[in-house]
Design a protein around this motif. Sequence first.
Motif, PDB file in Angstrom:
ATOM      1  N   ALA A  38       0.831  -1.205   0.000  1.00 35.56           N
ATOM      2  CA  ALA A  38       0.000   0.000   0.000  1.00 35.56           C
ATOM      3  C   ALA A  38       0.870   1.262   0.000  1.00 35.56           C
ATOM      4  CB  ALA A  38      -0.923  -0.004   1.215  1.00 35.56           C
ATOM      5  N   GLN A  39       1.930   1.274   0.802  1.00 35.43           N
ATOM      6  CA  GLN A  39       2.812   2.436   0.839  1.00 35.43           C
ATOM      7  C   GLN A  39       3.465   2.671  -0.518  1.00 35.43           C
ATOM      8  OE1 GLN A  39       5.208   1.334   4.228  1.00 35.43           O
ATOM      9  NE2 GLN A  39       4.029   2.671   5.588  1.00 35.43           N
ATOM     10  N   LYS A  40       3.866   1.596  -1.179  1.00 31.69           N
ATOM     11  CA  LYS A  40       4.471   1.733  -2.505  1.00 31.69           C
ATOM     12  C   LYS A  40       3.454   2.292  -3.500  1.00 31.69           C
ATOM     13  CE  LYS A  40       6.760  -0.796  -6.163  1.00 31.69           C
ATOM     14  NZ  LYS A  40       7.015  -2.061  -6.774  1.00 31.69           N
ATOM     15  N   GLN A  41       2.235   1.778  -3.493  1.00 37.35           N
ATOM     16  CA  GLN A  41       1.202   2.238  -4.419  1.00 37.35           C
ATOM     17  C   GLN A  41       0.832   3.702  -4.162  1.00 37.35           C
ATOM     18  OE1 GLN A  41      -0.061   0.386  -7.046  1.00 37.35           O
ATOM     19  NE2 GLN A  41       1.598  -0.966  -6.444  1.00 37.35           N
ATOM     20  N   CYS A  42       0.709   4.063  -2.902  1.00 37.56           N
ATOM     21  CA  CYS A  42       0.288   5.423  -2.551  1.00 37.56           C
ATOM     22  C   CYS A  42       1.405   6.448  -2.669  1.00 37.56           C
ATOM     23  CB  CYS A  42      -0.288   5.448  -1.139  1.00 37.56           C
ATOM     24  SG  CYS A  42      -1.845   4.541  -1.002  1.00 37.56           S
ATOM     25  N   SER A  43       2.633   6.012  -2.721  1.00 38.46           N
ATOM     26  CA  SER A  43       3.753   6.956  -2.779  1.00 38.46           C
ATOM     27  C   SER A  43       3.737   7.806  -4.047  1.00 38.46           C
ATOM     28  CB  SER A  43       5.088   6.220  -2.648  1.00 38.46           C
ATOM     29  OG  SER A  43       5.322   5.416  -3.799  1.00 38.46           O
ATOM     30  N   ILE A  44       2.972   7.416  -5.038  1.00 36.34           N
ATOM     31  CA  ILE A  44       2.873   8.240  -6.256  1.00 36.34           C
ATOM     32  C   ILE A  44       2.333   9.633  -5.931  1.00 36.34           C
ATOM     33  CG2 ILE A  44       0.555   7.472  -6.924  1.00 36.34           C
ATOM     34  CD1 ILE A  44       1.615   7.548  -9.867  1.00 36.34           C
ATOM     35  N   ILE A  45       1.523   9.720  -4.889  1.00 29.42           N
ATOM     36  CA  ILE A  45       0.943  11.009  -4.495  1.00 29.42           C
ATOM     37  C   ILE A  45       2.039  12.002  -4.106  1.00 29.42           C
ATOM     38  CG2 ILE A  45      -0.512  12.150  -2.757  1.00 29.42           C
ATOM     39  CD1 ILE A  45      -2.181   9.569  -2.664  1.00 29.42           C
ATOM     40  N   THR A  46       3.081  11.518  -3.454  1.00 33.89           N
ATOM     41  CA  THR A  46       4.151  12.405  -2.985  1.00 33.89           C
ATOM     42  C   THR A  46       5.326  12.449  -3.956  1.00 33.89           C
ATOM     43  OG1 THR A  46       5.125  10.597  -1.704  1.00 33.89           O
ATOM     44  CG2 THR A  46       3.557  12.044  -0.555  1.00 33.89           C
ATOM     45  N   SER A  47       5.215  11.771  -5.079  1.00 39.18           N
ATOM     46  CA  SER A  47       6.329  11.678  -6.025  1.00 39.18           C
ATOM     47  C   SER A  47       6.377  12.867  -6.979  1.00 39.18           C
ATOM     48  CB  SER A  47       6.210  10.381  -6.831  1.00 39.18           C
ATOM     49  OG  SER A  47       5.180  10.505  -7.788  1.00 39.18           O
TER      50      SER A  47
ATOM     51  N   PRO B 282       0.120  16.929  -0.259  1.00 36.60           N
ATOM     52  CA  PRO B 282      -0.148  15.517  -0.476  1.00 36.60           C
ATOM     53  C   PRO B 282      -0.046  14.663   0.799  1.00 36.60           C
ATOM     54  CG  PRO B 282       2.071  15.999  -1.168  1.00 36.60           C
ATOM     55  CD  PRO B 282       1.441  17.314  -0.787  1.00 36.60           C
ATOM     56  N   ILE B 283       0.611  15.171   1.823  1.00 42.68           N
ATOM     57  CA  ILE B 283       0.898  14.358   3.001  1.00 42.68           C
ATOM     58  C   ILE B 283      -0.375  13.873   3.693  1.00 42.68           C
ATOM     59  CG2 ILE B 283       2.013  14.326   5.276  1.00 42.68           C
ATOM     60  CD1 ILE B 283       3.919  14.269   2.813  1.00 42.68           C
ATOM     61  N   LYS B 284      -1.376  14.755   3.851  1.00 40.86           N
ATOM     62  CA  LYS B 284      -2.587  14.300   4.546  1.00 40.86           C
ATOM     63  C   LYS B 284      -3.325  13.229   3.754  1.00 40.86           C
ATOM     64  CE  LYS B 284      -5.722  18.036   3.123  1.00 40.86           C
ATOM     65  NZ  LYS B 284      -6.578  19.105   3.593  1.00 40.86           N
ATOM     66  N   TYR B 285      -3.195  13.245   2.441  1.00 40.35           N
ATOM     67  CA  TYR B 285      -3.827  12.207   1.620  1.00 40.35           C
ATOM     68  C   TYR B 285      -3.008  10.922   1.660  1.00 40.35           C
ATOM     69  CZ  TYR B 285      -6.666  16.077   0.104  1.00 40.35           C
ATOM     70  OH  TYR B 285      -7.498  17.142   0.093  1.00 40.35           O
ATOM     71  N   TYR B 286      -1.704  11.062   1.651  1.00 45.46           N
ATOM     72  CA  TYR B 286      -0.835   9.886   1.746  1.00 45.46           C
ATOM     73  C   TYR B 286      -1.017   9.208   3.110  1.00 45.46           C
ATOM     74  CZ  TYR B 286       3.317   6.972   1.979  1.00 45.46           C
ATOM     75  OH  TYR B 286       4.173   5.913   2.128  1.00 45.46           O
ATOM     76  N   ASP B 287      -1.064  10.002   4.169  1.00 45.03           N
ATOM     77  CA  ASP B 287      -1.211   9.456   5.511  1.00 45.03           C
ATOM     78  C   ASP B 287      -2.589   8.859   5.762  1.00 45.03           C
ATOM     79  OD1 ASP B 287       1.377  10.131   6.070  1.00 45.03           O
ATOM     80  OD2 ASP B 287       0.870  11.949   7.196  1.00 45.03           O
ATOM     81  N   ALA B 288      -3.573   9.303   4.998  1.00 50.32           N
ATOM     82  CA  ALA B 288      -4.949   8.800   5.194  1.00 50.32           C
ATOM     83  C   ALA B 288      -4.997   7.349   4.847  1.00 50.32           C
ATOM     84  CB  ALA B 288      -5.930   9.576   4.340  1.00 50.32           C
TER      85      ALA B 288
END
Length: 147
Positions: A120-129, A141-147
């Motif tokens: 999940a962390q790998k998939q969601c990391s695109i948000i912060t990339s 993007p952090i609040k969405y990544y952390d959600a």
Amino acid sequence: ELILSDANFQVVKRGTGVEVPYKVSSMGIYLVIETKNGLILMWDKKTSMFIKLTADFQGKVCGLCGNYDDNGNNDFTTRSQTVVADVIEFGNSWKFSPTCPDAVKPKDPCSTNPYRRSWAQKQCSIITSQVFSTCHAQVDPIKYYDA
């Protein structure tokens, strides 16, 4: 009143009220309902509904979709006109039927399925990339990544 369910719609007459003329059509996978007063609903016949309003509705609506006043800070205004930060409290305030149970906060999927955390962390990391880096100045993007 229109009831949308199981990929179909049903017209239900309920007491007195203003009847708004509308037309129903299909557009690809969507059922489209257009009213004469400027409301367009696009339903995928499953779980998604898109709502479009003309500028005539600006500042004249409220509910789960906000109030259309160009101020995102007050979009979580409850039925009792209180602005809240909690999405569950906000959503529950707009329930139509008192027999509908309250929504509850979902369990953290990473706690429920710890073996899926790294995926999940790998998939969601695109948000912060870098892919979305031009957006980061506008949306943190952090609040969405952390959600």
